[in-house]
Design a protein around this motif. Structure first.
Motif, short mmCIF file in Angstrom:
data_model
loop_
_atom_site.label_atom_id
_atom_site.label_comp_id
_atom_site.label_asym_id
_atom_site.label_seq_id
_atom_site.Cartn_x
_atom_site.Cartn_y
_atom_site.Cartn_z
N LYS A 128 0.83 -1.20 0.00
CA LYS A 128 0.00 0.00 0.00
C LYS A 128 0.87 1.25 0.00
O LYS A 128 1.94 1.29 0.60
N VAL A 129 0.41 2.30 -0.69
CA VAL A 129 1.18 3.53 -0.79
C VAL A 129 1.27 4.23 0.57
O VAL A 129 0.26 4.40 1.26
N ASP A 130 2.49 4.59 0.95
CA ASP A 130 2.72 5.34 2.17
C ASP A 130 2.86 6.81 1.80
O ASP A 130 3.74 7.17 1.01
N PRO A 131 2.00 7.70 2.32
CA PRO A 131 2.09 9.11 1.95
C PRO A 131 3.44 9.74 2.32
O PRO A 131 3.81 10.77 1.76
N GLU A 132 4.16 9.12 3.25
CA GLU A 132 5.48 9.63 3.64
C GLU A 132 6.60 8.88 2.93
O GLU A 132 7.77 9.00 3.29
N GLY A 133 6.25 8.09 1.90
CA GLY A 133 7.21 7.21 1.25
C GLY A 133 8.44 7.91 0.70
O GLY A 133 9.58 7.45 0.90
N ASN A 134 8.26 9.04 0.00
CA ASN A 134 9.40 9.74 -0.58
C ASN A 134 10.38 10.21 0.49
O ASN A 134 11.60 10.07 0.36
N LYS A 135 9.85 10.78 1.57
CA LYS A 135 10.71 11.26 2.65
C LYS A 135 11.42 10.10 3.33
O LYS A 135 12.62 10.18 3.65
N LEU A 136 10.70 9.01 3.57
CA LEU A 136 11.32 7.85 4.23
C LEU A 136 12.45 7.28 3.38
O LEU A 136 13.50 6.88 3.90
N LEU A 137 12.25 7.23 2.06
CA LEU A 137 13.29 6.73 1.17
C LEU A 137 14.51 7.63 1.20
O LEU A 137 15.65 7.15 1.34
N ASP A 138 14.30 8.94 1.07
CA ASP A 138 15.42 9.87 1.07
C ASP A 138 16.19 9.80 2.39
O ASP A 138 17.43 9.80 2.41
N ASP A 139 15.47 9.72 3.50
CA ASP A 139 16.12 9.65 4.81
C ASP A 139 16.93 8.36 4.95
O ASP A 139 18.04 8.36 5.51
N ALA A 140 16.38 7.25 4.45
CA ALA A 140 17.07 5.97 4.56
C ALA A 140 18.34 5.96 3.72
O ALA A 140 19.39 5.45 4.16
N ILE A 141 18.29 6.53 2.51
CA ILE A 141 19.47 6.58 1.66
C ILE A 141 20.55 7.44 2.30
O ILE A 141 21.73 7.08 2.34
N ALA A 142 20.14 8.60 2.83
CA ALA A 142 21.11 9.50 3.46
C ALA A 142 21.67 8.90 4.75
O ALA A 142 22.84 9.09 5.07
N GLY A 143 20.83 8.15 5.46
CA GLY A 143 21.23 7.64 6.77
C GLY A 143 22.16 6.46 6.75
O GLY A 143 22.85 6.19 7.75
N ASP A 144 22.22 5.72 5.63
CA ASP A 144 23.06 4.52 5.66
C ASP A 144 24.54 4.81 5.39
O ASP A 144 25.39 3.95 5.60
N LYS A 145 24.85 6.03 4.94
CA LYS A 145 26.23 6.49 4.76
C LYS A 145 27.06 5.53 3.90
O LYS A 145 28.25 5.31 4.15
N SER A 146 26.42 4.97 2.88
CA SER A 146 27.14 4.01 2.04
C SER A 146 28.27 4.67 1.25
O SER A 146 29.32 4.06 1.02
N ASP A 147 28.07 5.94 0.83
CA ASP A 147 29.13 6.63 0.10
C ASP A 147 30.40 6.73 0.95
O ASP A 147 31.51 6.51 0.47
N GLU A 148 30.21 7.04 2.24
CA GLU A 148 31.36 7.15 3.14
C GLU A 148 32.04 5.79 3.32
O GLU A 148 33.27 5.69 3.37
N TRP A 149 31.24 4.73 3.41
CA TRP A 149 31.80 3.39 3.60
C TRP A 149 32.63 2.98 2.40
O TRP A 149 33.76 2.49 2.54
N PHE A 150 32.10 3.18 1.19
CA PHE A 150 32.84 2.81 -0.01
C PHE A 150 34.13 3.63 -0.11
O PHE A 150 35.17 3.10 -0.52
N ALA A 151 34.07 4.92 0.24
CA ALA A 151 35.26 5.76 0.19
C ALA A 151 36.31 5.27 1.17
O ALA A 151 37.51 5.21 0.85
#
Length: 241
Positions: A209-232
């Protein structure tokens, strides 16, 4: 097999921010849009590269190199995603797998062009099989195509694949999602190694089901996992396609 339906295709991506921009801002995604005049307009507005192929069809690429063909027309009332194309090494062998074993209807077959169009229903996204010379090289661009079916059919699919000595990547399993529905899935591989997931339809409808906060949750999750820093820090390159 009309009670089976196409769900989604999973891509391996490198830059998730750029990928999210492409799907949301260019394609206008809540479901992937291919037959969409708006998607063509969005791409032009955002200066996303487009190559005209003729007859109102434009080729574009998502981050990672995945190709999309956008038709400059109003979307149909059915699924605006017209088809997903998979390369195959042996068209007849693949047709036997997708049609005779998985129950897809063959809508078109072109022996000269070595291609076929299949689907589970007239109003759903179709699967196009395109034969190529030699083996299919997945490189780093592995993906997975997903379909739903009534939950009671999942064990039948597993039994059929075992009887036919077909590859099962993940046997039938239940996946728990805290606070949401528990879904049952089985993951297969066709003769060319394309991954195929079947999921119980009843639980998937509840889970997706569509979550009205889906876009924000996705952006926050991508920013929060710090994968760019880990790869660097590991001095490792991120996947690019």
């Amino acid at each position: 097999m009309a009670n089976r339906r196409a769900l989604h295709f999973v891509f391996k991506v490198g830059n998730r921010f750029e990928t999210a921009c492409f799907y949301r801002d260019v394609l206008g995604m809540k479901g992937i849009t291919v037959a969409s005049r708006q998607a063509v307009s969005n791409a032009r507005k955002l200066k996303w590269p487009l190559s005209e192929m003729g007859d109102g069809v434009f080729e574009t690429k998502a981050p990672g190199g995945y190709k999309f063909y956008l038709q400059d027309c109003s979307p149909p009332q059915s699924d605006p995603v017209l088809k997903v194309t998979l390369a195959v090494s042996d068209l007849q062998k693949s047709l036997n797998y997708w049609s005779n074993l998985l129950g897809m209807k063959i809508y078109e077959k072109d022996e000269k062009e070595q291609r076929a169009l299949l689907g589970y229903a007239d109003n759903q996204c179709k699967l196009e099989l395109q034969a190529i010379p030699g083996k299919v090289d997945h490189a780093t661009g592995f993906g997975r195509i997903a379909f739903s079916c009534p939950q009671k059919e999942l064990s039948d699919i597993e039994d059929l694949m075992k009887r036919e000595n077909q590859k099962i990547l993940t046997p039938l399993v239940s996946l728990d999602t805290p606070g949401k529905a528990t879904v049952q899935v089985i993951i297969l591989a066709d003769p060319d190694g394309h991954e195929i997931c079947f999921v119980g339809d009843e639980a998937f409808r509840e889970l997706s089901k569509v979550d009205p906060e889906g876009n924000k949750l996705l952006d926050d999750a991508i920013a929060g996992d710090k994968s760019d820093e880990w790869f660097a820090a590991q001095k490792k390159p991120k996947a690019t396609g």
